[in-house]
Scaffold this motif. Sequence first.
Motif, PDB file in Angstrom:
ATOM      1  N   GLU A 245       0.702  -1.255  -0.027  1.00 18.01           N
ATOM      2  CA  GLU A 245      -0.095  -0.221   0.023  1.00 18.01           C
ATOM      3  C   GLU A 245       0.874   1.198   0.101  1.00 18.01           C
ATOM      4  O   GLU A 245       0.478   2.248  -0.625  1.00 18.01           O
ATOM      5  N   ALA A 249       1.574   4.229  -3.756  1.00 19.15           N
ATOM      6  CA  ALA A 249       0.820   5.251  -3.555  1.00 19.15           C
ATOM      7  C   ALA A 249       2.155   6.316  -3.550  1.00 19.15           C
ATOM      8  O   ALA A 249       1.611   7.482  -3.191  1.00 19.15           O
ATOM      9  N   ASN A 254       2.784   7.100  -8.906  1.00 26.08           N
ATOM     10  CA  ASN A 254       1.687   7.699  -9.759  1.00 26.08           C
ATOM     11  C   ASN A 254       1.955   8.030 -10.859  1.00 26.08           C
ATOM     12  O   ASN A 254       1.117   8.254 -11.949  1.00 26.08           O
TER      13      ASN A 254
END
Length: 375
Positions: A245, A249, A254
């Motif tokens: 996670e 992120a 991204n």
Amino acid sequence: MSLPGTDRLGRLSELGVSVWLDDLSRENLSSGALRTLVDDFHVVGVTTNPTIFASALSKGEAYDEQIETLASEGAGVDDAVLAITTDDVRDACDLFADVHAATDGKDGRVSIEVDPRLAHDTDRTIKAARMLWQTVDRPNLMVKIPATMEGLPAITQAISEGISVNVTLIFSLDRYRAVTGAYIDGLERAHANGIDLSTIRSVASFFVSRVDTEIDKRLENKGASKALKGKAAVANARLAYEAFEQIFATPRWNELAAQGAHRQRPLWASTGVKDPDYPDTMYVDELVVDDVVNTMPEKTLRAAADHAEARGDTVRGTYADARRTLDDLERLGISYNEVTELLEKEGVEKFEASWTELLATVEAALQSRTAGAAT
């Protein structure tokens, strides 16, 4: 009210767990048994390894005709093993083609492992990965590369060439983070090479039950309280998901996601329970969370279909407890690093032994056909 059997697997799928089968044989392909698992048991992928192929080749007559042909052509043992294993994997890829299309490439995946004798040879692993990718020649293939130190740059190179990779034999959190780093490095290079990132998929196979087997043994040798028995493997895997996670992120990630890149999903491997005192679906029930794969031996798959709890997310919110479990083990003198390093070493050795068994089985079969033809 209890759920009908396959609805339990359907519920797992709804919760974000892709159900893959950890087994492949020509008999299961030709008999329709694998198709039944796809149609009725929510199976959306298959993983293989040298142990699975060695077992498949040692049973029954499913490979006799091909071995007869290979012997008549004078094929060597390495070429014969390549032909036999890649034919099975190609056929499995075709069987899963509809799943692959329906999930936009996320599932419908079939894995084949590079020769485990190359686990500490980066350059030869890269060449083997290319060869398997080209030989099977199916978009839903995943090439398995071990997460050894020498395997990490091979993972990056394979991904940079657009090869989808199943990274295998991950035991520690540090190595898991290194694997995700190798994947991201590979995607950045692939993007620079003009490759469409949306065509690349990867999973990181985090091994589970073997961790408990080794740590439970050490707990017993120390005469320690049974409170920690059977706790380490799930704690370790849950912390891997926490890292997943976090890693996927970041701003760096991204940017890749904006170019169509997919997250490298954690895959829970070695999920068959080794200790009969544990519930047979423990490594299914305790690792339910979205965007993961659970690759199950058929025995575990059928147990999960019958009585998996599927009670919802059992991973998020557990990270503090998981860290406490690993800290408690360290305080007892059980070294996490020592255990995970040993398990990696043993994992490579076990696959090498299975590969040697596979080669010996095929070589003996070829020789018997050749001798028969000469008499």
